[in-house]
Design a protein around this motif. Structure first.
Motif, PDB file in Angstrom:
ATOM      1  N   LEU A   1      -9.654  -4.701  -3.396  1.00 23.05           N
ATOM      2  CA  LEU A   1      -9.965  -4.180  -1.281  1.00 23.05           C
ATOM      3  C   LEU A   1      -9.589  -2.327  -1.367  1.00 23.05           C
ATOM      4  O   LEU A   1      -9.749  -1.320  -0.890  1.00 23.05           O
ATOM      5  N   LYS A   2      -9.441  -2.278  -3.409  1.00 25.71           N
ATOM      6  CA  LYS A   2      -9.336  -0.439  -3.136  1.00 25.71           C
ATOM      7  C   LYS A   2      -8.051  -0.297  -2.661  1.00 25.71           C
ATOM      8  O   LYS A   2      -7.949   1.238  -2.513  1.00 25.71           O
ATOM      9  N   VAL A   3      -6.534  -0.866  -2.563  1.00 28.18           N
ATOM     10  CA  VAL A   3      -5.886  -0.549  -2.056  1.00 28.18           C
ATOM     11  C   VAL A   3      -5.176   0.965  -2.040  1.00 28.18           C
ATOM     12  O   VAL A   3      -4.800   1.061  -3.713  1.00 28.18           O
ATOM     13  N   LYS A   4      -5.201   1.884  -1.741  1.00 22.72           N
ATOM     14  CA  LYS A   4      -3.851   2.707  -2.036  1.00 22.72           C
ATOM     15  C   LYS A   4      -2.291   3.571  -1.097  1.00 22.72           C
ATOM     16  O   LYS A   4      -1.798   3.877  -1.569  1.00 22.72           O
ATOM     17  N   LYS A   5      -3.025   2.220  -0.171  1.00 26.83           N
ATOM     18  CA  LYS A   5      -1.200   2.971   0.451  1.00 26.83           C
ATOM     19  C   LYS A   5      -1.415   1.207   1.094  1.00 26.83           C
ATOM     20  O   LYS A   5      -2.013   0.212   1.779  1.00 26.83           O
ATOM     21  N   VAL A   6      -0.457   0.746   1.306  1.00 25.27           N
ATOM     22  CA  VAL A   6       0.234  -0.091   1.961  1.00 25.27           C
ATOM     23  C   VAL A   6       1.532   0.539   3.022  1.00 25.27           C
ATOM     24  O   VAL A   6       2.740   0.098   2.625  1.00 25.27           O
ATOM     25  N   ILE A   7       1.235  -0.487   4.529  1.00 30.48           N
ATOM     26  CA  ILE A   7       2.195  -0.174   5.184  1.00 30.48           C
ATOM     27  C   ILE A   7       2.663  -1.624   5.542  1.00 30.48           C
ATOM     28  O   ILE A   7       1.714  -2.874   6.162  1.00 30.48           O
ATOM     29  N   ILE A   8       3.908  -2.268   5.539  1.00 26.19           N
ATOM     30  CA  ILE A   8       4.350  -3.160   5.433  1.00 26.19           C
ATOM     31  C   ILE A   8       5.989  -3.969   5.700  1.00 26.19           C
ATOM     32  O   ILE A   8       6.582  -2.799   5.656  1.00 26.19           O
ATOM     33  N   GLY A   9       6.174  -4.951   6.590  1.00 26.08           N
ATOM     34  CA  GLY A   9       7.731  -5.041   6.864  1.00 26.08           C
ATOM     35  C   GLY A   9       8.736  -5.099   6.149  1.00 26.08           C
ATOM     36  O   GLY A   9       8.103  -6.085   5.183  1.00 26.08           O
ATOM     37  N   TYR A  10       9.890  -4.602   5.707  1.00 30.48           N
ATOM     38  CA  TYR A  10      10.823  -4.966   4.452  1.00 30.48           C
ATOM     39  C   TYR A  10      10.669  -6.196   4.638  1.00 30.48           C
ATOM     40  O   TYR A  10      11.602  -6.664   3.046  1.00 30.48           O
ATOM     41  N   ASP A  11      10.808  -7.063   5.533  1.00 28.32           N
ATOM     42  CA  ASP A  11      11.148  -8.651   5.101  1.00 28.32           C
ATOM     43  C   ASP A  11      10.231  -9.659   4.266  1.00 28.32           C
ATOM     44  O   ASP A  11      10.117 -10.612   4.756  1.00 28.32           O
TER      45      ASP A  11
END
Length: 309
Positions: free
Chosen positions: A114-124
């Motif tokens: 997916l060539k990820v440069k940033k992940v926005i994700i929940g603390y949990d």
């Protein structure tokens, strides 16, 4: 928005900013996360992507046949289509997929595929085999593989959780107006019209019997609802009964819609109805005549409500 069926089918030369989740209901709590994702993508010249899974992981890992979702997969696609997302990646959730280690998931899927440069994700957020990796592990992997991790604050994650719970409770109580407020749009039911017994036509209220294939779709409380649909580029209103038709000793639960001012053969056509308001519970009437009289009252109530929209 482009929908990708399976991670291996994703092809893009531009890196991505991604969020991961089931996103059931795609409600106002989710919208905050998705807006952040899309704005970040525009500012950083990245592709915005949602990675979601189907079937729902609980259906596979817990064999939870009773799980009820707010959206079918097609409805989810329909809702996300309009928010400005670049990619919706729907990956089949299987037992073998669940056994990927955290490292394999990050390296092979997020980074290489997916060539990820940033992940926005929940603390949990937890991931990897047995869900044994957490947000701190993801941040560590980000340092290793050169991608950024942005945590969604506790408050926003709690809002998403609370919203989902409130929506389900409202729908099961028949409180459509509250559910719609939490969703940010009208709750929908989608299916094909099948032949019924024709009783409605005999008493002056012909109905379209909605057959929903997806057994996991949450059906609201039994009763009579004001609804709308879109047909031939126009809005058509009506009233819908969810229940067992106790006046005629019905044995199976049905969803029947009487559309106002519609004289069209809908058999076997795909129809989507949007629920606006519940006007009463389902009752067993003394006779067909009493039922017909009540339906006349329901129609007046419905048309009065519709006239004020």
């Amino acid at each position: 928005m482009e929908t990708i069926q399976g991670i291996s089918e994703f092809k893009s030369s531009k890196p991505t900013i991604i969020t991961i989740g089931t996103f059931d209901g795609v409600h106002i709590g989710h919208n905050k996360i998705l807006e952040r994702l899309i704005n970040n993508a525009k500012q950083s010249d990245l592709n915005s992507a949602v990675l979601t899974f189907f079937p729902h992981p609980r259906m596979v890992l817990q064999k939870d046949a009773d799980i009820k979702l707010l959206n079918t997969l097609e409805e989810k696609k329909q809702i996300l289509e309009h928010i400005g997302l670049d990619y919706l990646i729907v990956h089949p959730f299987t037992t073998s997929f669940s056994r990927l280690s955290a490292l394999e998931f990050v390296r092979d899927i997020l980074v290489n595929q997916l060539k990820v440069k940033k992940v926005i994700i929940g603390y949990d957020h937890r991931f990897g085999r047995n869900r044994n990796a957490n947000i701190n592990d993801l941040i560590s992997y980000g340092n290793t593989f050169d991608f950024e991790v942005e945590q969604i604050p506790v408050q926003e994650i709690d809002e998403v959780s609370v919203s989902s719970t409130k929506i389900r409770k409202a729908l099961l109580a028949g409180d459509i107006e509250s559910a719609n407020a939490y969703l940010g749009y009208e709750y929908m039911l989608t299916g094909a019209i099948k032949k019924g017994k024709g009783l409605g036509k005999q008493i002056g209220f012909p109905t379209a019997n909605l057959d929903i294939d997806e057994t996991y779709k949450l059906i609201p409380d039994n009763g009579v609802y004001i609804v709308k649909s879109f047909m031939d580029h126009k809005t058509v209103y009506g009233m819908m009964n969810i229940g067992f038709n106790p006046t005629v000793s019905g044995k199976e639960k049905s969803i029947e819609i009487h559309f106002f001012d519609l004289n069209e053969d809908l058999y076997y056509k795909k129809v989507q109805v949007f629920l606006l308001k519940k006007i009463r519970d389902e009752h067993k009437f003394e006779s067909i005549e009493y039922l017909s009289a009540q339906l006349e009252k329901d129609k007046i109530t419905s048309l009065d409500f519709i006239s004020q929209l």
